[in-house]
Design an enzyme around this catalytic site. Sequence first.
Site, PDB file in Angstrom:
ATOM      1  N   LYS A  32      73.675  46.787  37.777  1.00  0.00           N
ATOM      2  CA  LYS A  32      72.589  46.974  36.803  1.00  0.00           C
ATOM      3  C   LYS A  32      72.612  48.410  36.302  1.00  0.00           C
ATOM      4  CE  LYS A  32      68.040  47.397  37.978  1.00  0.00           C
ATOM      5  NZ  LYS A  32      67.430  48.526  37.235  1.00  0.00           N
ATOM      6  N   ASP A  59      69.491  46.870  31.816  1.00  0.00           N
ATOM      7  CA  ASP A  59      68.043  46.804  32.065  1.00  0.00           C
ATOM      8  C   ASP A  59      67.327  47.823  31.184  1.00  0.00           C
ATOM      9  OD1 ASP A  59      65.520  46.560  33.260  1.00  0.00           O
ATOM     10  OD2 ASP A  59      66.091  47.650  35.071  1.00  0.00           O
ATOM     11  N   LYS A  61      64.728  46.808  29.000  1.00  0.00           N
ATOM     12  CA  LYS A  61      63.351  46.333  28.819  1.00  0.00           C
ATOM     13  C   LYS A  61      62.849  46.522  27.378  1.00  0.00           C
ATOM     14  CE  LYS A  61      61.967  47.135  33.639  1.00  0.00           C
ATOM     15  NZ  LYS A  61      63.094  47.909  34.202  1.00  0.00           N
ATOM     16  N   ASP A  64      59.016  45.667  21.402  1.00  0.00           N
ATOM     17  CA  ASP A  64      58.691  46.224  20.081  1.00  0.00           C
ATOM     18  C   ASP A  64      58.275  45.069  19.168  1.00  0.00           C
ATOM     19  OD1 ASP A  64      58.667  47.971  17.750  1.00  0.00           O
ATOM     20  OD2 ASP A  64      60.046  49.255  18.854  1.00  0.00           O
ATOM     21  N   THR A 119      56.156  45.259  38.925  1.00  0.00           N
ATOM     22  CA  THR A 119      55.629  45.132  40.291  1.00  0.00           C
ATOM     23  C   THR A 119      54.875  46.393  40.722  1.00  0.00           C
ATOM     24  OG1 THR A 119      57.855  45.691  41.006  1.00  0.00           O
ATOM     25  CG2 THR A 119      57.222  43.397  41.196  1.00  0.00           C
ATOM     26  N   ARG A 211      68.866  51.247  46.554  1.00  0.00           N
ATOM     27  CA  ARG A 211      69.068  52.216  47.631  1.00  0.00           C
ATOM     28  C   ARG A 211      69.623  51.657  48.933  1.00  0.00           C
ATOM     29  NH1 ARG A 211      63.248  54.479  46.268  1.00  0.00           N
ATOM     30  NH2 ARG A 211      63.180  52.299  45.625  1.00  0.00           N
TER      31      ARG A 211
HETATM   32  O1  C5P Z   1      66.421  51.073  45.249  1.00  0.00           O
HETATM   33  P1  C5P Z   1      65.760  49.735  45.017  1.00  0.00           P
HETATM   34  O2  C5P Z   1      66.445  48.594  45.759  1.00  0.00           O
HETATM   35  O3  C5P Z   1      64.265  49.770  45.248  1.00  0.00           O
HETATM   36  O4  C5P Z   1      66.006  49.462  43.458  1.00  0.00           O
HETATM   37  C1  C5P Z   1      65.428  48.363  42.789  1.00  0.00           C
HETATM   38  C2  C5P Z   1      65.846  48.367  41.349  1.00  0.00           C
HETATM   39  O5  C5P Z   1      65.154  47.327  40.688  1.00  0.00           O
HETATM   40  C3  C5P Z   1      65.519  49.651  40.596  1.00  0.00           C
HETATM   41  O6  C5P Z   1      66.547  49.863  39.618  1.00  0.00           O
HETATM   42  C4  C5P Z   1      64.205  49.350  39.922  1.00  0.00           C
HETATM   43  O7  C5P Z   1      64.028  50.054  38.718  1.00  0.00           O
HETATM   44  C5  C5P Z   1      64.349  47.859  39.633  1.00  0.00           C
HETATM   45  N1  C5P Z   1      63.090  47.146  39.487  1.00  0.00           N
HETATM   46  C6  C5P Z   1      62.144  47.060  40.485  1.00  0.00           C
HETATM   47  N2  C5P Z   1      60.973  46.391  40.278  1.00  0.00           N
HETATM   48  C7  C5P Z   1      60.748  45.794  39.096  1.00  0.00           C
HETATM   49  C8  C5P Z   1      61.706  45.874  38.080  1.00  0.00           C
HETATM   50  C9  C5P Z   1      62.872  46.555  38.314  1.00  0.00           C
HETATM   51  O8  C5P Z   1      62.337  47.594  41.569  1.00  0.00           O
HETATM   52  N3  C5P Z   1      59.637  45.107  38.920  1.00  0.00           N
END
Ligand code: C5P
Length: 233
Positions: A32, A59, A61, A64, A119, A211
Amino acid sequence: MAKDVIIALDFPDAQRALAFLDTLGDERPYVKIGMELYYAEGPDMVRRIVDRGHQVFLDLKIHDIPNTAAGAARSVSRLGASMINLHAGGGITMMRAAADALRDTPGEPPLLIAVTMLTSLNQDALTHELLIARPVQDAVLHYASNAKAAGLDGVVCSPHEARPVHDLLGDAFLTVTPGVRFAEDAVGDQQRVTTPDMAARLGSDYIVVGRPITKANNPLEAYRRCRDAFVGI
Ligand code: C5P
């Protein structure tokens, strides 16, 4: 139904993103690219990573007026991404305009996925800031229904919402779910987390994992463990 792990390349520049991908040896995971990397490096970053053999979820998003959203969808569809997204909060007409624009573009169109509710928005923010006087899950399911009505392929949602989304809108309507951690990992800034195998049992089609893989001592081992746990179910 494709089930896959998507690694979130949350890096500030191409050098660090590509150095991370080099740690994965011969593996070519779905990745992503989000706003941080895209705004730093531009569309060429997508082409470079696609050229290395990865499928890309771009991603950005989109949100508009319908005409502009359709143009944005048309532009990003030319970069070779396999999945792109927009905000369901833009409304059905905006979503349909973007979906129609993709259908009119030559070649295989990317999957078009809607972000339902971020979220990071809890019930308090929904009620008092956005003045939506409904439980979060009602709002998520309603936005997901709008996305399906507009001709989209699925939604980004919490793994905990994957089953209700499938029950309401069918198994072919995709659920792409972040918020995944190994059982022993720190939760970090995610509010509600699930393990990869639990996400599979909850009905997620794709998990987005950042992460736990990118910051692991051994990213290749972490990726394989995550994929085996998720896809092996
Ligand atoms: O590091 P981690 O596993 O928390 O990363 C989750 C990824 O998913 C990040 O790129 C974050 O921006 C994305 N994301 C999220 N929650 C959302 C939409 C996207 O954690 N509702």
